[in-house]
Design an enzyme around this catalytic site. Structure first.
Site, PDB file in Angstrom:
ATOM      1  N   GLU A  44      -5.473  -8.617   0.870  1.00  0.00           N
ATOM      2  CA  GLU A  44      -6.105  -8.247   2.138  1.00  0.00           C
ATOM      3  C   GLU A  44      -7.592  -8.018   1.920  1.00  0.00           C
ATOM      4  OE1 GLU A  44      -4.575  -4.919   4.387  1.00  0.00           O
ATOM      5  OE2 GLU A  44      -2.497  -5.507   4.018  1.00  0.00           O
TER       6      GLU A  44
ATOM      7  N   GLU B 199       0.793  -1.233   0.000  1.00  0.00           N
ATOM      8  CA  GLU B 199       0.000   0.000   0.000  1.00  0.00           C
ATOM      9  C   GLU B 199       0.827   1.287   0.000  1.00  0.00           C
ATOM     10  OE1 GLU B 199      -3.203   0.285   2.755  1.00  0.00           O
ATOM     11  OE2 GLU B 199      -3.950  -1.729   2.347  1.00  0.00           O
TER      12      GLU B 199
END
Length: 520
Positions: free
Chosen positions: A379, A172
């Site tokens: 995720e 991320e």
């Protein structure tokens, strides 16, 4: 109600990985043990008011000391794979120089424990814990940090390349740039607004250099990266709402995916760079866009965007503010803002639960990137307040987290439907889903107040207690394995006499990949 584990298992294709995920800084603790150096997050979390209730990550889940117990719980769960991250300051205490042997030894033990229990390792090289020495030298504003990440990746490849099945270079980068350098909500706490753009490029360059180091070491495992993706939805038919949503999409999704998957920044970003002082060598883009074995997508929620100043222009999934008012982030005079979804269930973070937008995210990726490599949902999960029910007769505890269970079931179902033949994203080769998270943990600026885990953690006693979602995921995996075993039995029954059904399977068209640590 949610779809049954049996019905959902029937949709899971052969070779599809079912896993769980964590990150080192969020679970390990032991921040000052065995030669670990300080991370920028250590210093940030020590600042009064930086973390909810000034909670400390020093112990977290104490995974550093309880790792075998945690792996045993994964074995009991039955997962194919475990996604974890290496703690950069545990291995390279200052972010450069030789490796710390004690740090390497911990991950040696972890990898061996996983493999001994039939769990395939997916390792993230960088999950936000920048060594403090690098942060003090500019962090991701400094181009040199990208080269330090490449050096660090080379150390990991040499030490662990023989045992890691999948590598994630960086997790991320959008959250690091937005929360850490644009808004100051995360370490290193900078509020640079548009001046944070160099952190975007330097992280992507670090990704490219890490890929280069892994390839140079000839690691046998697959290599990819992962970023969070939030579909941007206009608040109304107002053209300015559409424009605002498009700008948000550029800033939070395409700014990171386009360079990796197409070799160039979006046109609007390139035009904006013309008016800034930031420059980079064009050959950087070749490093950034090296071919990948997979692309990781973290999906939690969509974001509704409207024109006009408001509470903030940052998706709640990116801006983990320290209270219930997530839109308080980024309120510095932005021309658009994030709106709520009044009709939607919301998580404890205030995030809307909209599983149908999982399909939208996958459809958008498929349309934008025709040469998209296989995709892994690295995720997915939700924080909800957990209620502990105690059976006094047996002195056992049970946590009926039906909302988390339903979130996971609905989102995995949406992803499988979207990528199945005839689905809206059928061109995507979807190869796995990792639940965030294995256990409740230190959720960055939110401290211990946002539980995502399949396992409840009592942060006073550190006792782990499986939740209902843990047992549901266990049942899903068992049903998947039973269905696979039945398929093998049927194939054996109909195979011509004297011909091994496995030979038949090997000669048939291969529409998937070999299971990664899976029994299916």
């Amino acid at each position: 109600m949610h779809i049954s584990a049996r019905d959902l298992a029937a949709r899971i294709p052969q070779g599809f990985t079912l896993g769980v995920a964590t990150a080192a800084f969020q679970i390990e603790g032991a921040l000052e043990e065995d030669g670990r150096g300080p991370a920028g997050w250590d210093a940030f979390a020590a600042k009064p008011g930086a973390i909810v209730e000034d909670q400390s990550p020093k112990v977290a889940c104490d995974h550093y000391h309880r790792m075998p117990q945690d792996v045993a719980l994964m074995k009991q769960l039955g997962v194919d794979s475990y996604r974890f991250s290496f703690a950069w300051p545990r291995i390279q205490p200052t972010g450069s120089g030789p490796a710390n042997r004690a740090g390497l030894a911990f991950y040696d033990r972890l990898l061996d424990e996983l493999l001994a229990n039939g769990i395939s390792p997916m390792a993230t090289i960088y999950h936000w814990d920048t060594p403090l020495a690098l942060d003090e030298d500019g962090g991701w504003m400094n181009r040199d940090t990208a080269y330090r990440l490449g050096e660090y990746a080379g150390i990991l490849a040499e030490a662990f390349g023989d045992r890691v099945a999948r590598w994630v270079t960086i997790n991320e980068p959008a959250t690091v740039s937005t929360n850490g350098y644009t808004l100051g909500l995360h370490s290193p706490g900078k509020e640079l607004l548009l001046g944070a753009f160099p952190t975007v490029h330097h992280q992507l360059l670090g990704h490219g250099l890490a890929v280069q180091a892994l390839r140079a070491a000839k690691v046998p495992g697959e290599i990819g990266m992962t970023n969070v993706y939030s579909p941007m939805v206009p608040n109304s038919i107002n053209p300015l709402d559409y424009l605002s949503a498009g700008l948000m999409d550029l800033a939070q999704n395409r700014l990171y995916a386009d360079p990796v998957l197409t070799g160039k920044y979006p046109d609007v970003i390139r035009a904006a760079k013309f008016f800034s002082s930031f420059e980079h060598p064009e050959q950087d883009m070749e490093l950034i866009s090296q071919p990948l074995d997979f692309y990781g997508l973290n999906y939690y929620m969509p974001t509704k965007v409207a024109v006009g100043p408001g509470g903030g222009a940052v998706p709640a999934s990116m801006a983990e503010a320290m209270g219930s008012d997530l839109n308080a982030a980024g309120s510095g005079g932005t021309p658009f803002h994030v709106e709520t979804w009044p009709e939607a269930d919301i998580t404890s973070y205030g995030w809307p639960v909209k599983p149908e937008y999982m399909a939208v995210a996958l459809k958008e990726m498929a349309e934008r990137y025709p040469n998209l490599p296989p995709v892994i949902l690295t995720e997915g999960g939700a924080s909800f307040e957990d209620i502990i029910v105690r059976d006094k007769s047996t002195n056992t505890r049970f946590i009926p987290d039906e909302r988390r269970l339903k979130y996971l079931s609905d989102h995995l179902d949406a992803a499988l439907r979207a990528t199945a033949p005839g689905g809206v994203a059928e061109s995507i080769d979807l190869r796995g889903y990792y639940v965030w998270s294995l256990m409740d943990n230190f959720e960055w600026s939110a401290g211990y107040n946002q539980p995502f885990g399949l396992l409840h953690v009592d942060f006073e006693t550190l006792e782990r207690t499986p939740k209902a979602s843990y047992f549901w995921y266990q049942e899903l995996i068992e049903e998947r394995d039973l269905a696979a075993a039945a398929d093998v039995a049927i194939a054996a029954a109909v195979a011509p006499e004297g011909l091994d059904p496995e030979v038949l399977d090997a000669e048939s068209p291969d529409d998937g990949v070999a299971p990664l640590g899976a029994s299916a």
